[in-house]
Design a protein around this motif. Structure first.
Motif, PDB file in Angstrom:
ATOM      1  N   UNK A 189       0.822  -1.212   0.000  1.00 12.95           N
ATOM      2  CA  UNK A 189       0.000   0.000   0.000  1.00 12.95           C
ATOM      3  C   UNK A 189       0.855   1.260   0.000  1.00 12.95           C
ATOM      4  N   UNK A 190       2.017   1.215   0.649  1.00 14.50           N
ATOM      5  CA  UNK A 190       2.925   2.367   0.617  1.00 14.50           C
ATOM      6  C   UNK A 190       3.405   2.616  -0.812  1.00 14.50           C
ATOM      7  N   UNK A 191       3.644   1.542  -1.548  1.00 17.81           N
ATOM      8  CA  UNK A 191       4.077   1.709  -2.940  1.00 17.81           C
ATOM      9  C   UNK A 191       2.956   2.261  -3.810  1.00 17.81           C
ATOM     10  N   UNK A 192       1.704   1.919  -3.484  1.00 21.49           N
ATOM     11  CA  UNK A 192       0.585   2.468  -4.241  1.00 21.49           C
ATOM     12  C   UNK A 192       0.421   3.963  -3.991  1.00 21.49           C
ATOM     13  N   UNK A 193       0.729   4.385  -2.778  1.00 18.80           N
ATOM     14  CA  UNK A 193       0.578   5.797  -2.412  1.00 18.80           C
ATOM     15  C   UNK A 193       1.803   6.603  -2.845  1.00 18.80           C
ATOM     16  N   UNK A 194       2.995   6.088  -2.531  1.00 16.08           N
ATOM     17  CA  UNK A 194       4.214   6.871  -2.734  1.00 16.08           C
ATOM     18  C   UNK A 194       5.176   6.340  -3.771  1.00 16.08           C
ATOM     19  N   UNK A 195       4.791   5.295  -4.476  1.00 17.76           N
ATOM     20  CA  UNK A 195       5.664   4.735  -5.495  1.00 17.76           C
ATOM     21  C   UNK A 195       6.539   3.613  -4.960  1.00 17.76           C
ATOM     22  N   UNK A 196       7.314   3.044  -5.873  1.00 14.23           N
ATOM     23  CA  UNK A 196       8.158   1.898  -5.537  1.00 14.23           C
ATOM     24  C   UNK A 196       9.145   2.201  -4.422  1.00 14.23           C
ATOM     25  N   UNK A 197       9.703   3.403  -4.435  1.00 13.17           N
ATOM     26  CA  UNK A 197      10.694   3.743  -3.412  1.00 13.17           C
ATOM     27  C   UNK A 197      10.069   3.700  -2.020  1.00 13.17           C
ATOM     28  N   UNK A 198       8.830   4.145  -1.886  1.00  6.15           N
ATOM     29  CA  UNK A 198       8.153   4.119  -0.584  1.00  6.15           C
ATOM     30  C   UNK A 198       7.928   2.685  -0.130  1.00  6.15           C
ATOM     31  N   UNK A 199       7.539   1.816  -1.050  1.00  3.91           N
ATOM     32  CA  UNK A 199       7.340   0.413  -0.694  1.00  3.91           C
ATOM     33  C   UNK A 199       8.639  -0.262  -0.292  1.00  3.91           C
TER      34      UNK A 199
END
Length: 93
Positions: A77-87
């Motif tokens: 879900x972090x990658x969905x919100x903030x992109x791959x780097x966030x995930x």
């Protein structure tokens, strides 16, 4: 799961019915199980609220720090919100 939820929950009250069902069946998973929280996060994401799903899972990692399912879902879900780097940042924690 998410695609099925979106297809089935088209009427306004359907989301509420799904949320009630998750609450009703949560005890069947056993005390301390992460599955009910993961289902709640999936419901939020299916409603187009992945940021709220990530927040829910972030709070859950405080109490379930050793549960890889919660961390994996948070990374998704972090990658969905903030992109791959966030995930990936979540996975590095």
């Amino acid at each position: 799961l998410r695609a099925r939820l979106v297809r089935r929950a088209e009427a306004p009250g359907d989301w509420q019915k799904l949320e009630v069902a998750v609450e009703r069946f949560a005890p069947r998973f056993g005390r301390g199980a992460s599955e009910p929280v993961l289902l709640r996060a999936e419901l939020l994401a299916a409603q187009g609220r992945p940021d709220e799903a990530a927040k829910l899972l972030r709070r859950e990692t405080a109490t379930r720090a050793s549960d890889p399912k919660v961390w994996a879902a948070l990374a998704l879900f972090a990658s969905e919100v903030g992109g791959s780097a966030a995930g990936l940042a979540v996975l590095d924690e």
